[in-house]
Design an enzyme around this catalytic site. Structure first.
Site: not given
Ligand code: FES
Length: 125
Positions: A33, A102
Site C-alpha cells: 500500500c 498491515c
Molecule cells: Fe497500508 Fe495498512 S493499508 S499498512
C-alpha cells in the site's frame, strides 16, 4: 470488523515519537500500500530499554506498531527478533484478513531497527 484492542491501540497509540540518541533505527515501507513506518530503539544491557514509532499508515498499521512497542519493551534483542507478524496480530485479537498485511510494517520495522543496532555494534560505534 476490528477488535477492541485494535481500536484501543489505534485511538490511543503507545510510544509514539522518536528517540534522539537511538541505538538503532528501522525504516520500512509496505509494498502492498505504500505506507511507511520508522522505529527507534534504545538498548541497555542487551534489552530493549525504549522503543518509539512513527507510522504514516492506516489504522491497523498504527495499532500493530503501538502493540509491538508494548510487546517488545524490556525483551532481549533475541526475544524481540522472534516477534512475528502473526504474533502481533494475535496479540491484538486478530485483524481482518484484508488488513493482515498491515502487521508486516510493525514486525519488519522492529527487526530493521535491531539489525541496524547490531550492525553499528559490529562496526564498533
Ligand atoms: Fe497500508 Fe495498512 S493499508 S499498512
Amino acid at each position: 470488523m476490528y477488535s477492541e484492542k485494535v481500536m484501543d491501540h489505534f485511538s490511543n497509540p503507545r510510544n509514539v515519537g522518536e528517540i534522539e540518541d537511538a541505538d538503532g533505527v528501522g525504516e520500512v515501507g509496505n509494498p502492498v500500500c505504500g505506507d511507511m513506518m520508522t522505529i527507534h530503539i534504545k538498548v541497555d544491557d542487551g534489552k530493549l530499554a525504549d522503543i518509539k514509532f512513527k507510522t504514516f499508515g492506516c489504522g491497523a498499521a498504527i495499532a500493530t506498531s503501538s502493540m509491538i512497542t508494548e510487546m517488545a519493551m524490556g525483551m532481549t534483542i533475541e526475544e524481540a527478533l522472534e516477534i512475528t507478524r502473526d504474533s502481533v496480530a494475535d496479540a491484538l485479537d486478530g485483524l481482518p484478513p484484508v488488513k493482515l498485511h498491515c502487521s508486516n510494517l510493525a514486525a519488519d520495522g522492529l527487526h530493521a531497527a535491531i539489525e541496524d543496532y547490531l550492525s553499528k555494534k559490529e562496526a564498533g560505534n
